[in-house]
Design a protein around this motif. Structure first.
Motif, PDB file in Angstrom:
ATOM      1  N   GLN A 122       1.339   4.250  -3.090  1.00  0.00           N
ATOM      2  CA  GLN A 122       1.153   5.673  -2.854  1.00  0.00           C
ATOM      3  C   GLN A 122       2.330   6.508  -3.340  1.00  0.00           C
ATOM      4  N   GLU A 144      -3.122   7.556  -6.403  1.00  0.00           N
ATOM      5  CA  GLU A 144      -4.368   7.427  -5.650  1.00  0.00           C
ATOM      6  C   GLU A 144      -4.760   8.722  -4.956  1.00  0.00           C
ATOM      7  N   ALA A 167       0.835  -1.198   0.000  1.00  0.00           N
ATOM      8  CA  ALA A 167       0.000   0.000   0.000  1.00  0.00           C
ATOM      9  C   ALA A 167       0.870   1.250   0.000  1.00  0.00           C
ATOM     10  N   ARG A 201       0.825  13.160   2.419  1.00  0.00           N
ATOM     11  CA  ARG A 201      -0.214  12.546   3.237  1.00  0.00           C
ATOM     12  C   ARG A 201      -1.228  11.936   2.282  1.00  0.00           C
ATOM     13  N   ASP A 202      -1.500  10.642   2.484  1.00  0.00           N
ATOM     14  CA  ASP A 202      -2.452   9.971   1.593  1.00  0.00           C
ATOM     15  C   ASP A 202      -3.884  10.244   2.058  1.00  0.00           C
ATOM     16  N   ALA A 203      -4.849   9.718   1.309  1.00  0.00           N
ATOM     17  CA  ALA A 203      -6.264   9.972   1.589  1.00  0.00           C
ATOM     18  C   ALA A 203      -6.684   9.456   2.961  1.00  0.00           C
ATOM     19  N   ARG A 204      -5.978   8.466   3.489  1.00  0.00           N
ATOM     20  CA  ARG A 204      -6.298   7.913   4.807  1.00  0.00           C
ATOM     21  C   ARG A 204      -5.594   8.673   5.931  1.00  0.00           C
ATOM     22  N   GLY A 205      -4.789   9.685   5.563  1.00  0.00           N
ATOM     23  CA  GLY A 205      -4.095  10.468   6.575  1.00  0.00           C
ATOM     24  C   GLY A 205      -2.723   9.961   6.943  1.00  0.00           C
ATOM     25  N   ALA A 206      -2.289   8.879   6.304  1.00  0.00           N
ATOM     26  CA  ALA A 206      -0.958   8.333   6.595  1.00  0.00           C
ATOM     27  C   ALA A 206       0.107   9.214   5.941  1.00  0.00           C
TER      28      ALA A 206
END
Length: 158
Positions: free
Chosen positions: A22, A51, A18, A125-130
Protein backbone atom coordinates in the motif's frame (compact mmCIF):
# COMPACT_ATOMS: atom_id res chain seq x y z
CA UNK A 1 1.59 -24.42 20.64
CA UNK A 2 4.49 -24.28 18.20
CA UNK A 3 2.05 -24.51 15.25
CA UNK A 4 0.11 -21.50 16.59
CA UNK A 5 3.31 -19.42 16.86
CA UNK A 6 4.28 -20.39 13.31
CA UNK A 7 0.79 -19.50 12.07
CA UNK A 8 0.90 -16.14 13.89
CA UNK A 9 4.35 -15.37 12.45
CA UNK A 10 3.11 -16.17 8.92
CA UNK A 11 0.05 -13.96 9.42
CA UNK A 12 2.27 -11.10 10.64
CA UNK A 13 4.45 -11.42 7.53
CA UNK A 14 1.38 -11.35 5.28
CA UNK A 15 0.05 -8.24 7.03
CA UNK A 16 3.44 -6.53 6.77
CA UNK A 17 3.50 -7.38 3.05
CA UNK A 18 0.03 -5.92 2.58
CA UNK A 19 1.05 -2.69 4.32
CA UNK A 20 4.16 -2.48 2.15
CA UNK A 21 2.10 -3.01 -1.01
CA UNK A 22 0.00 0.00 0.00
CA UNK A 23 2.99 2.35 0.14
CA UNK A 24 2.27 5.35 -2.00
CA UNK A 25 4.91 6.45 -4.49
CA UNK A 26 5.92 10.07 -3.84
CA UNK A 27 7.60 12.02 -6.66
CA UNK A 28 8.67 15.62 -7.33
CA UNK A 29 8.00 16.68 -3.75
CA UNK A 30 8.82 20.23 -2.63
CA UNK A 31 7.65 22.86 -0.15
CA UNK A 32 7.61 26.58 -0.85
CA UNK A 33 10.21 28.61 1.09
CA UNK A 34 9.00 31.34 3.44
CA UNK A 35 10.22 34.64 4.80
CA UNK A 36 10.49 35.53 8.51
CA UNK A 37 7.05 36.14 9.96
CA UNK A 38 5.22 34.15 7.27
CA UNK A 39 2.88 31.69 9.00
CA UNK A 40 1.88 29.39 6.16
CA UNK A 41 3.11 27.73 3.00
CA UNK A 42 2.30 24.85 0.66
CA UNK A 43 3.84 21.45 0.03
CA UNK A 44 3.47 19.83 -3.37
CA UNK A 45 4.14 16.39 -4.86
CA UNK A 46 2.79 13.68 -7.12
CA UNK A 47 1.28 10.65 -5.35
CA UNK A 48 0.62 7.26 -6.95
CA UNK A 49 -1.13 4.54 -4.94
CA UNK A 50 -0.65 1.07 -6.44
CA UNK A 51 -3.96 -0.27 -5.07
CA UNK A 52 -5.84 2.97 -4.50
CA UNK A 53 -6.06 4.94 -1.28
CA UNK A 54 -7.15 8.27 0.16
CA UNK A 55 -4.91 11.00 1.52
CA UNK A 56 -6.76 11.88 4.73
CA UNK A 57 -4.21 14.10 6.47
CA UNK A 58 -0.64 15.08 7.15
CA UNK A 59 1.55 16.30 9.96
CA UNK A 60 4.99 17.84 10.38
CA UNK A 61 7.05 19.09 13.29
CA UNK A 62 7.67 22.25 11.20
CA UNK A 63 4.05 23.45 11.55
CA UNK A 64 1.26 23.43 14.09
CA UNK A 65 -1.27 22.46 11.41
CA UNK A 66 -0.96 20.48 8.15
CA UNK A 67 -4.09 19.99 6.05
CA UNK A 68 -5.09 18.74 2.63
CA UNK A 69 -6.38 21.81 0.72
CA UNK A 70 -7.84 22.54 -2.68
CA UNK A 71 -8.03 25.72 -4.71
CA UNK A 72 -10.93 26.17 -7.07
CA UNK A 73 -12.61 28.95 -8.97
CA UNK A 74 -15.93 30.11 -7.53
CA UNK A 75 -17.26 32.60 -10.03
CA UNK A 76 -14.37 35.01 -10.62
CA UNK A 77 -12.64 34.28 -7.31
CA UNK A 78 -10.01 31.64 -6.55
CA UNK A 79 -10.95 30.06 -3.18
CA UNK A 80 -8.85 27.81 -0.97
CA UNK A 81 -10.35 25.38 1.54
CA UNK A 82 -9.48 22.30 3.56
CA UNK A 83 -10.84 18.98 2.29
CA UNK A 84 -11.36 15.89 4.45
CA UNK A 85 -9.68 13.55 1.96
CA UNK A 86 -8.19 13.31 -1.52
CA UNK A 87 -8.83 10.17 -3.58
CA UNK A 88 -5.77 8.42 -5.00
CA UNK A 89 -7.16 6.05 -7.68
CA UNK A 90 -5.20 2.83 -8.19
CA UNK A 91 -2.13 3.37 -10.35
CA UNK A 92 -3.08 6.94 -11.36
CA UNK A 93 -0.70 9.79 -10.45
CA UNK A 94 -2.42 12.56 -8.47
CA UNK A 95 -0.62 15.90 -8.56
CA UNK A 96 -0.59 18.19 -5.53
CA UNK A 97 0.40 21.51 -7.10
CA UNK A 98 0.13 25.27 -6.70
CA UNK A 99 -3.36 26.34 -7.75
CA UNK A 100 -4.86 22.89 -7.12
CA UNK A 101 -4.80 20.30 -4.37
CA UNK A 102 -1.84 20.69 -2.01
CA UNK A 103 -0.76 20.29 1.60
CA UNK A 104 -1.14 23.52 3.53
CA UNK A 105 1.36 24.00 6.37
CA UNK A 106 0.16 26.62 8.87
CA UNK A 107 1.38 28.03 12.17
CA UNK A 108 4.97 27.52 11.04
CA UNK A 109 7.41 27.17 13.92
CA UNK A 110 10.27 28.75 11.91
CA UNK A 111 10.84 30.01 8.36
CA UNK A 112 11.40 27.31 5.73
CA UNK A 113 14.69 28.13 4.06
CA UNK A 114 15.60 27.12 0.49
CA UNK A 115 17.94 24.13 0.50
CA UNK A 116 16.56 22.70 3.75
CA UNK A 117 14.14 19.77 4.05
CA UNK A 118 10.86 19.34 5.90
CA UNK A 119 9.80 16.00 7.37
CA UNK A 120 6.16 15.21 6.53
CA UNK A 121 3.97 12.33 7.61
CA UNK A 122 1.27 11.51 5.08
CA UNK A 123 -1.83 9.89 6.59
CA UNK A 124 -3.39 7.47 4.10
CA UNK A 125 -6.42 5.20 4.23
CA UNK A 126 -6.53 2.12 2.03
CA UNK A 127 -9.63 0.65 0.37
CA UNK A 128 -10.25 -1.56 3.42
CA UNK A 129 -10.22 1.47 5.73
CA UNK A 130 -6.85 0.73 7.31
CA UNK A 131 -4.84 3.86 8.14
CA UNK A 132 -1.17 3.98 7.17
CA UNK A 133 1.36 6.70 7.95
CA UNK A 134 4.13 7.31 5.44
CA UNK A 135 7.18 9.45 6.23
CA UNK A 136 8.58 11.74 3.52
CA UNK A 137 11.40 14.31 3.50
CA UNK A 138 10.48 17.26 1.32
CA UNK A 139 13.06 19.74 -0.06
CA UNK A 140 12.32 23.43 0.38
CA UNK A 141 12.52 25.60 -2.76
CA UNK A 142 11.99 29.25 -3.56
CA UNK A 143 8.58 30.01 -5.09
CA UNK A 144 10.21 30.72 -8.46
CA UNK A 145 11.61 27.17 -8.58
CA UNK A 146 8.80 24.65 -9.13
CA UNK A 147 9.56 20.96 -8.88
CA UNK A 148 11.10 19.54 -12.06
CA UNK A 149 8.36 18.87 -14.59
CA UNK A 150 5.69 20.70 -12.57
CA UNK A 151 3.81 23.56 -14.17
CA UNK A 152 2.70 26.31 -11.82
CA UNK A 153 -0.84 27.52 -12.54
CA UNK A 154 -1.36 29.86 -9.60
CA UNK A 155 0.77 31.00 -6.70
CA UNK A 156 -0.33 31.01 -3.03
CA UNK A 157 -0.37 34.40 -1.34
CA UNK A 158 -0.21 34.52 2.44
Amino acid sequence: MREIKTLLAAAALLLAGAALAQTVKVESAWARATVPGQQGTGAFMTLTAPEGARLVGASTPAAGVAEVHEMAMQGDVMKMRAVPALDLPAGQPVELRPGGHHLMLMDLRAPLMPGSTVPLTLVLRDARGAEVRQEVRVPVRAAAQPAPGAASAHEHKH
